[in-house]
Design a protein around this motif. Sequence first.
Motif, PDB file in Angstrom:
ATOM      1  N   TRP A  92     -36.920 -74.431 -39.005  1.00  0.00           N
ATOM      2  CA  TRP A  92     -36.458 -73.245 -38.283  1.00  0.00           C
ATOM      3  C   TRP A  92     -36.657 -73.422 -36.787  1.00  0.00           C
ATOM      4  CZ3 TRP A  92     -38.444 -69.564 -34.968  1.00  0.00           C
ATOM      5  CH2 TRP A  92     -37.726 -68.380 -34.835  1.00  0.00           C
ATOM      6  N   LYS A  95     -33.949 -75.483 -35.159  1.00  0.00           N
ATOM      7  CA  LYS A  95     -32.758 -74.657 -34.916  1.00  0.00           C
ATOM      8  C   LYS A  95     -32.990 -73.723 -33.731  1.00  0.00           C
ATOM      9  CE  LYS A  95     -31.001 -74.562 -39.703  1.00  0.00           C
ATOM     10  NZ  LYS A  95     -32.028 -75.367 -40.371  1.00  0.00           N
ATOM     11  N   GLY A  98     -32.531 -75.544 -30.553  1.00  0.00           N
ATOM     12  CA  GLY A  98     -31.115 -75.788 -30.299  1.00  0.00           C
ATOM     13  C   GLY A  98     -30.423 -74.619 -29.623  1.00  0.00           C
ATOM     14  N   ASN A  99     -30.994 -73.424 -29.719  1.00  0.00           N
ATOM     15  CA  ASN A  99     -30.417 -72.237 -29.085  1.00  0.00           C
ATOM     16  C   ASN A  99     -30.966 -71.992 -27.682  1.00  0.00           C
ATOM     17  OD1 ASN A  99     -28.560 -70.569 -31.005  1.00  0.00           O
ATOM     18  ND2 ASN A  99     -30.211 -71.354 -32.306  1.00  0.00           N
ATOM     19  N   LYS A 104     -25.420 -71.715 -25.045  1.00  0.00           N
ATOM     20  CA  LYS A 104     -25.693 -70.964 -26.272  1.00  0.00           C
ATOM     21  C   LYS A 104     -26.503 -69.710 -25.966  1.00  0.00           C
ATOM     22  CE  LYS A 104     -25.446 -74.376 -29.984  1.00  0.00           C
ATOM     23  NZ  LYS A 104     -26.167 -74.966 -31.131  1.00  0.00           N
ATOM     24  N   PRO A 268     -30.972 -69.135 -42.612  1.00  0.00           N
ATOM     25  CA  PRO A 268     -32.166 -69.742 -42.001  1.00  0.00           C
ATOM     26  C   PRO A 268     -33.056 -68.693 -41.337  1.00  0.00           C
ATOM     27  CG  PRO A 268     -30.283 -70.054 -40.562  1.00  0.00           C
ATOM     28  CD  PRO A 268     -29.765 -69.374 -41.802  1.00  0.00           C
ATOM     29  N   PRO A 364     -32.860 -67.923 -35.908  1.00  0.00           N
ATOM     30  CA  PRO A 364     -33.165 -68.859 -34.812  1.00  0.00           C
ATOM     31  C   PRO A 364     -32.397 -68.590 -33.533  1.00  0.00           C
ATOM     32  CG  PRO A 364     -31.855 -69.934 -36.516  1.00  0.00           C
ATOM     33  CD  PRO A 364     -32.268 -68.613 -37.078  1.00  0.00           C
ATOM     34  N   ASP A 365     -31.298 -67.821 -33.601  1.00  0.00           N
ATOM     35  CA  ASP A 365     -30.535 -67.503 -32.392  1.00  0.00           C
ATOM     36  C   ASP A 365     -30.783 -66.087 -31.896  1.00  0.00           C
ATOM     37  OD1 ASP A 365     -29.238 -66.140 -34.388  1.00  0.00           O
ATOM     38  OD2 ASP A 365     -27.330 -67.202 -34.197  1.00  0.00           O
ATOM     39  N   PHE A 421     -23.884 -70.111 -40.008  1.00  0.00           N
ATOM     40  CA  PHE A 421     -24.862 -70.980 -40.663  1.00  0.00           C
ATOM     41  C   PHE A 421     -24.295 -71.651 -41.911  1.00  0.00           C
ATOM     42  CE2 PHE A 421     -27.464 -67.386 -38.903  1.00  0.00           C
ATOM     43  CZ  PHE A 421     -27.979 -68.092 -37.820  1.00  0.00           C
TER      44      PHE A 421
END
Length: 424
Positions: A92, A95, A98-99, A104, A268, A364-365, A421
Amino acid sequence: MTKEKETVAVIGAGIIGVNCALQLQAHGYNVTLIDKAGIGEGCSKGNAGHFATEQVFPLAEFNLLWQLPKLLLDPLGPVSISPKYLPTVLPWFFKFIGNMYTAKRHKNMEALKALNKHAIELYKPLLKAANAEHLLTSKGSLLVFETTNINTVTKHFNTYKNAGVAVKLLDRQQTLLLEPSIHNKVNYSLYFTDVGHTVDPYLFCQSLANYAFSLGTVFKKLAISKINYREKNIELANNSEKLVFDKVVIATGAWSKVLAEQLGYNLPMEYERGYHLDIPEINKDHALTRPVASAERKFIITPMTHGLRLAGTVEFAGLDLPANMKRANSLYKNALNVLSNISPYDCEAPTDEQRWMGFRPSMPDSLPVIGTAPLHNNIYFAVGHQHLGLTLGAVTGKLITQLVNGEATYLDISPFSLERFNKA
């Protein structure tokens, strides 16, 4: 089939599920609200009571990476990760990282701003109809700074202002004029003028649920363990009972992952364990009138009917490990540095009624999942609201109702789709 005959199950009776059930029932559907515990018995009972429309910034930012070693070493810090749970939470976090990239993060911020824009206004007609307008107080909130220098405070102020958030920068004297009980250690504050709070989030949720029941919504106390999608209807089951509905809304918060997986979806979601500590307020002549959050200590104090609720902290330890109530006790020590009229509290002899732990369903975002299931036209998701469940209840109920009605939603919900996702 007319709406009056269409049956809709809303699984999950927290503030999100209650809002979905209420607004669907008000639009003519035959709604059953289902929950394994009761109305508002999870985070909707123990949250900070803050309608946080100023929180438009996703939590994923690169500055957090440099704090990770400290987080792992301080079990009572603002954010902690259980060593036992670290291997489980790592995917998690990858991810989440990554945001953090600018493009993003900006896209996610714009999506949060769109959700928050009408969040409080959409509650007002519902509360009026439920005779619960007194449970929403619109006096704004404060974010206070003790040691942060004025240049950094000004930078924070400009960041909020540039994002379209209604905010004022106050010095110590201006802050004390608003809230005389604030400690003189506080040097500056940001005053968010358009946000609100409730003096009783549990009653807030139950009042809306009671209004839904008065319109015809039925409540079933039931733990749904299985969801079977069929071409013409959906079967919900547990060990002893099976129920059939035309449409289903999944609003089960931190427990949504299992149902999503049964339908073949990747969700996720992680579980931010948050704590609160309730204490009486000692000086009624200078009682706190609005939420006060600490920028450095990462927690919030909200005035409620019982006194003060100290809430916050983030703990990644999953759903099964026992609560670490030392984290709730630590909120008291932090509050002593933010307010000057804190009541004495014996951390060694607390009562169970004063301390609480709940699970925030976190993506995660930092965006919730709101929308129709990609491969199941009559199933809808309303999950993953993280720190904004109370804030976004009415908004989510409106969007889900528009989707069930087959209408165009009043805002673009593509950023919240489960498809993000589950791409082929």
